[in-house]
Design an enzyme around this catalytic site. Sequence first.
Site, PDB file in Angstrom:
ATOM      1  N   GLY A  58      -3.090 -31.617   4.517  1.00 28.70           N
ATOM      2  CA  GLY A  58      -3.604 -30.257   4.561  1.00 28.70           C
ATOM      3  C   GLY A  58      -3.773 -29.760   5.979  1.00 28.70           C
ATOM      4  N   GLY A  60      -5.851 -27.483   8.902  1.00 25.91           N
ATOM      5  CA  GLY A  60      -7.267 -27.480   9.246  1.00 25.91           C
ATOM      6  C   GLY A  60      -7.696 -28.719   9.987  1.00 25.91           C
ATOM      7  CG  HIS A  61      -7.196 -32.164   8.642  1.00 24.14           C
ATOM      8  ND1 HIS A  61      -8.548 -32.113   8.407  1.00 24.14           N
ATOM      9  CD2 HIS A  61      -6.597 -32.218   7.423  1.00 24.14           C
ATOM     10  CE1 HIS A  61      -8.766 -32.147   7.102  1.00 24.14           C
ATOM     11  NE2 HIS A  61      -7.596 -32.187   6.479  1.00 24.14           N
ATOM     12  CG  ASP A 116      -2.921 -35.806   1.703  1.00 18.54           C
ATOM     13  OD1 ASP A 116      -2.319 -34.725   1.650  1.00 18.54           O
ATOM     14  OD2 ASP A 116      -3.989 -35.959   2.327  1.00 18.54           O
ATOM     15  CG  HIS A 231     -10.453 -32.828   3.173  1.00 17.78           C
ATOM     16  ND1 HIS A 231     -10.282 -34.193   3.163  1.00 17.78           N
ATOM     17  CD2 HIS A 231      -9.285 -32.293   3.601  1.00 17.78           C
ATOM     18  CE1 HIS A 231      -9.053 -34.471   3.570  1.00 17.78           C
ATOM     19  NE2 HIS A 231      -8.432 -33.337   3.848  1.00 17.78           N
ATOM     20  CB  CYS A 424     -33.081 -17.684  36.995  1.00 15.24           C
ATOM     21  SG  CYS A 424     -33.844 -17.463  38.627  1.00 15.24           S
ATOM     22  CB  SER A 467     -30.879 -19.472  42.581  1.00 15.96           C
ATOM     23  OG  SER A 467     -30.927 -20.431  41.544  1.00 15.96           O
ATOM     24  CB  THR A 521     -30.141 -11.112  45.315  1.00 16.53           C
ATOM     25  OG1 THR A 521     -30.470 -10.806  46.682  1.00 16.53           O
ATOM     26  CG2 THR A 521     -28.869 -10.387  44.913  1.00 16.53           C
ATOM     27  N   GLY A 578     -34.789 -14.006  40.251  1.00 15.75           N
ATOM     28  CA  GLY A 578     -34.830 -14.837  41.452  1.00 15.75           C
ATOM     29  C   GLY A 578     -35.845 -14.341  42.456  1.00 15.75           C
TER      30      GLY A 578
END
Length: 593
Positions: A58, A60-61, A116, A231, A424, A467, A521, A578
């Site tokens: 399948g 999706g893997h 499978d 799955h 920060c 910073s 700043t 800051g």
Amino acid sequence: MAAAKHYLDDPNDAVISGLRGVTVTNPSLLLDETNKIIYRHPSSIVSPRNVSVVCGGGSGHEPGFSAFVGQGALTACVAGTIFASPSAQQVWMCLSQRLPPETQGIVVVVTNYTGDVLNFGMGIEKARAMGKQVEMVVVADDVGVGRAKSGKVGRRGLSGTALVVKICGALADTGASVEDCAKAGRLAADNLVSVGASLSRVHVPGRSLQEAKYEEERLGPGLVEVGMGIHNEPGCEKVKTDLPGLVKIMLAQMLDQNDTDRAYIRIDKGDEPVLLVNNFGGTSNLELSAIVNEIVGQLGRDYGLKPKRVIAGTFFGSLNGPGFIISALKLTDTGLGAGKSMLELLDAPAQATGWSANIKPETWEREYEEVQTMAEDEKADTRSTNLKVDPKLLQSALTSGLEKLIASEEEVTRYDTIVGDGDCGVGLKRGAEGILKLLGGGQVTEDPAAILAKITGIVEATMDGTSGALYAIFLNSLTANVRKLDSSNQTQLSPKMWAQALEDSLDALSKYTPAQPGDRTLVDALVPFVVTLKETGNTKKAAEAAKIAADNTKGMKAILGRSVYVGGEGHTEVPDPGAYGLSQFLTGLAEVL
């Protein structure tokens, strides 16, 4: 519910588009869209008589196993829809039409899921009926489901399949017979154990948001599912634990010989297995690396095992699942001679984008001497000067400022969450705590240059981001500028002398940042402090100027820093984080001086 959001909501479109993408990243591959088969271009196959190796299952893997097609790995891969086996007709078309006609035989690697095994089995039988020599290797490496529960179905196939595919593909590339390729694949499969764990099930494109909500609620907050399949199959247990506890549970299921329900193979102390840590697809690379480190550490401490190879990444995924799988392969003699051992076949090069293990064997085998590194306190320039300060007063003032900064962390973080990326406050707190630890260790002397050098080292080691860099540059320069004030006679460092050193350090900082007052700043608070201190020699007045300037950043539009990229009107609501944090430190400092 972020896991329920997708770029492609049509699952069929997602599969076809994804397969097309595989051929874009490897131009030697072709796509049969009707049958969803990725296969090698005939001109890219140097020895068409070699055994062809096929895998599939399948979708999706990814990257398993469409991205494993390429020289040294798979010859072709057959894909189903998401989490559903391809049909027998698709498999038959692959075996009959998409492999070199001259191939001496075919090895088909299949994960042990009913759909499978049945569909690949039917395709294989049709191919055999047409005279093709085909061998099937079924991989069932999952130990999450024990013997009692698995019954006649047997264990599920997990990420260990990637190792089997690589071994079979590399062996086929040597010209080995179909019997030998199949034998080596089965030997690897018989010596594999794997177990998965996930924080949640995955959401399949096209399915309802209600289903995603149900899956999220089913597991429950703070729980992790051990033994979860690829799955969305439920695991064997739900646990509330940290990463070390989770890894301990998983390794016990794989390696504990006293667990008779799961002791499928025996890996003894001193063995050197191959370790594969596979990402379900939604675990961050940062966390996956930490997971690998925890696994290797526990293998050594608790089991006396040092993996011969450590392979980590996404090999056999489960869409965007926030989980991982641990696989261990016990290296076993293939009996095929030099160049064809399991390890050599895993190390062999492969031109397949899904096989991302690219560390060369010689890098693994080399002996590395231990490198001596200096401790942080050994790195600091602690040359003595004749400059003097009151060490008790300095320690008290610094402690006051740092504690005030730490106390403001929550507020700084809130401000930065509004106008930045929210880190920060944490960064400032981390640096402050490091300096407090230094102060508490009796490191403050009467020589200001010596203590500044040590504080600078702490800032460099504990504070990152913009910073952190600004403070490190400024403090390095401040240390150097204080040293320049040294003389042959003992001299008490006055506020005016501090101000001169600070002003010179501001000039040095300006070489690395264009930030000026008004740019929103930390410089908005730093400059007024230095200017006022030089003008008045009064620390309290300087700190007050810094506080007023920091408060005035509220409403300023950012010119520099990450806030520039943040939209909205947040800058009108809060001051610059800051500048505010620095003003808090300076205020606490001035309360003592």
